[in-house]
Motif scaffolding. Structure first.
Motif: not given
Length: 421
Positions: A4, A6, A9, A94-95, A98
């Motif tokens: 969910r 950054l 990830w 960020d979105r 992702l």
């Protein structure tokens, strides 16, 4: 989606592949084929030992001033991972990152990717989804086997060739030049900066039929007291402002950028007004970046002997009334002795600092190597923050402090000295 956030990830990507550096186009190329995307109508790829980040910054600023929607991919970053991918001059959100990671993860199946391959593919996906007009891509290391080279450049530039990353690219300038020339394409412009060009670069361009354009032969620049002229292979841009980026090498970098743009006309059309606006507004932290104060601070990511020599020339061109101190952090796989030798006559006192990661040298070991390379006044402290504090104690009014040696050195200094950058 696998994660969910950054941070999760990025931590996973850094540990997921067996080795940190694993040159080759097969893995990322297979994933890119599965994704089936086109990142941009025009692709400009820039490689080189030094100067490629500045050249990419000029291309991006000038193209945006011309009205084009740009995607800019660079590495590494100084403060935030998001710096590596910019769309229209803005760091990727960020979105969007992702979403790109999730798309790559779904397409890759059991294909393992390096951290940089994830990074490059995320940039390509983000540019495709944003439908940018032009993608400006900075090669990470070398060129021939770098993930950026998955894409066929409409024009490619090798800004400079020097000794760096020898464990991966080869022991000589000729070997390194061959790797960097791997970004050239048959029948397409191949722009080369620098006036001494390895035979391997010229030979590879000739072998594949690339349209070679060399600084000093096919294009050049003329410096004037109040600006400069770009002398192209089919045009001349007169009375240009000096670039907003400081440093001895910046006119050459800007000239390479203008040669790239000239080489792709009329697919891209850039008026003189946009060139002037881009040169005046371009920003790139950590390249002879001057932060006023007492003392004055100069931040530079120079991390190989050629870049150190350019830094020395820039210091010489900007006289200081006092002494020059250095906060110096260099990774263990770099040519410490060559870097120090290039700067030894310009720096009075050295503060060796430790850096994070497995490639780092202990501060005492770095200090020892700096002394053995010819520096006389050298001390060691734990890290960059301690080095900045020590420099404040050791400096007097009129002195300046150069913070250099690695992105890992300049990043923390930038966060402390220029918060919000």
């Amino acid at each position: 989606m696998r994660f969910r956030g950054l941070a999760e990830w990025l931590a996973w990507q850094q540990a997921a592949h067996p080795v940190e550096v694993d040159p080759g186009l097969e893995r990322a190329g297979e994933v890119w084929r599965r994704l089936g995307l086109t990142p941009a109508a025009t692709i400009l790829t820039v490689g080189g030992t030094n100067g490629k980040g500045s050249t990419c910054a000029y291309l991006d600023a000038i193209l945006r001033a011309s009205g084009y929607e740009t995607g800019l991919f660079t590495s590494p970053h100084l403060l935030r991972y998001n710096e590596r991918i910019r769309i229209g001059g803005r760091e990727i959100a960020d979105r969007a990152l992702l979403e790109a990671f999730a798309e790559i993860d779904a397409a890759r199946g059991d294909v393992s990717l390096t951290f940089f391959e994830w990074n490059a593919l995320a940039a390509f996906v983000a540019f495709a989804r944003a439908r940018v007009d032009v993608a400006v891509l900075e090669v990470g290391m070398g060129g021939r086997l770098d993930a950026v080279n998955l894409l066929d450049a409409d024009a490619a530039a090798v800004v400079s060739v020097g000794l760096d990353h020898r464990e991966w690219l080869g022991p000589t300038v000729e070997a390194i030049g061959f790797e960097k020339a791997g970004i050239f394409r048959a029948g397409r412009p191949a722009i080369v900066g620098g006036r001494q060009v390895p035979r391997s670069v010229v030979g590879h361009a000739a072998k594949i039929g690339a349209r070679l354009r060399r600084m000093g032969t096919d294009f050049d620049y003329v410096e004037r007291s109040d600006g400069w002229d770009y002398v192209g292979f089919g045009s001349r841009r007169r009375e240009l402002p000096l670039p907003a980026l400081a440093g001895a090498s910046q006119l050459g970098n800007a000239a390479v950028a203008l040669a790239v743009l000239e080489s792709v006309e009329p697919a891209l059309l850039v008026p003189d007004e946009a060139v002037r606006s881009g040169l005046a507004s371009v920003q790139l932290p950590g390249r002879f970046q001057v932060i006023p104060g007492r003392p004055e601070w100069i931040l530079d990511v120079a991390h190989n002997p050629d870049a150190a020599a350019s830094l020395a020339a820039s210091l010489a061109a900007r006289p200081s009334p006092g002494q020059t101190l250095a906060v110096c952090g260099i990774l263990g796989d770099k040519d410490v002795e060559g870097i120090v030798a290039a700067l030894a006559t310009r720096i009075r006192r050295w503060i060796a600092v430790g850096l994070p990661g497995p490639r780092a040298l202990e501060p005492a070991e770095l200090a020892r190597r700096i002394r053995e390379a010819g520096a006389h006044s050298v001390i060691a402290v734990a890290d960059v923050a301690a080095g900045l504090a020590q420099a404040r104690v050791d400096s007097a009014p009129g002195d300046r402090v150069v913070v250099f040696g690695s992105f890992l050195t300049v990043g923390p200094a930038l966060a402390e000295l220029a918060p919000g950058s």
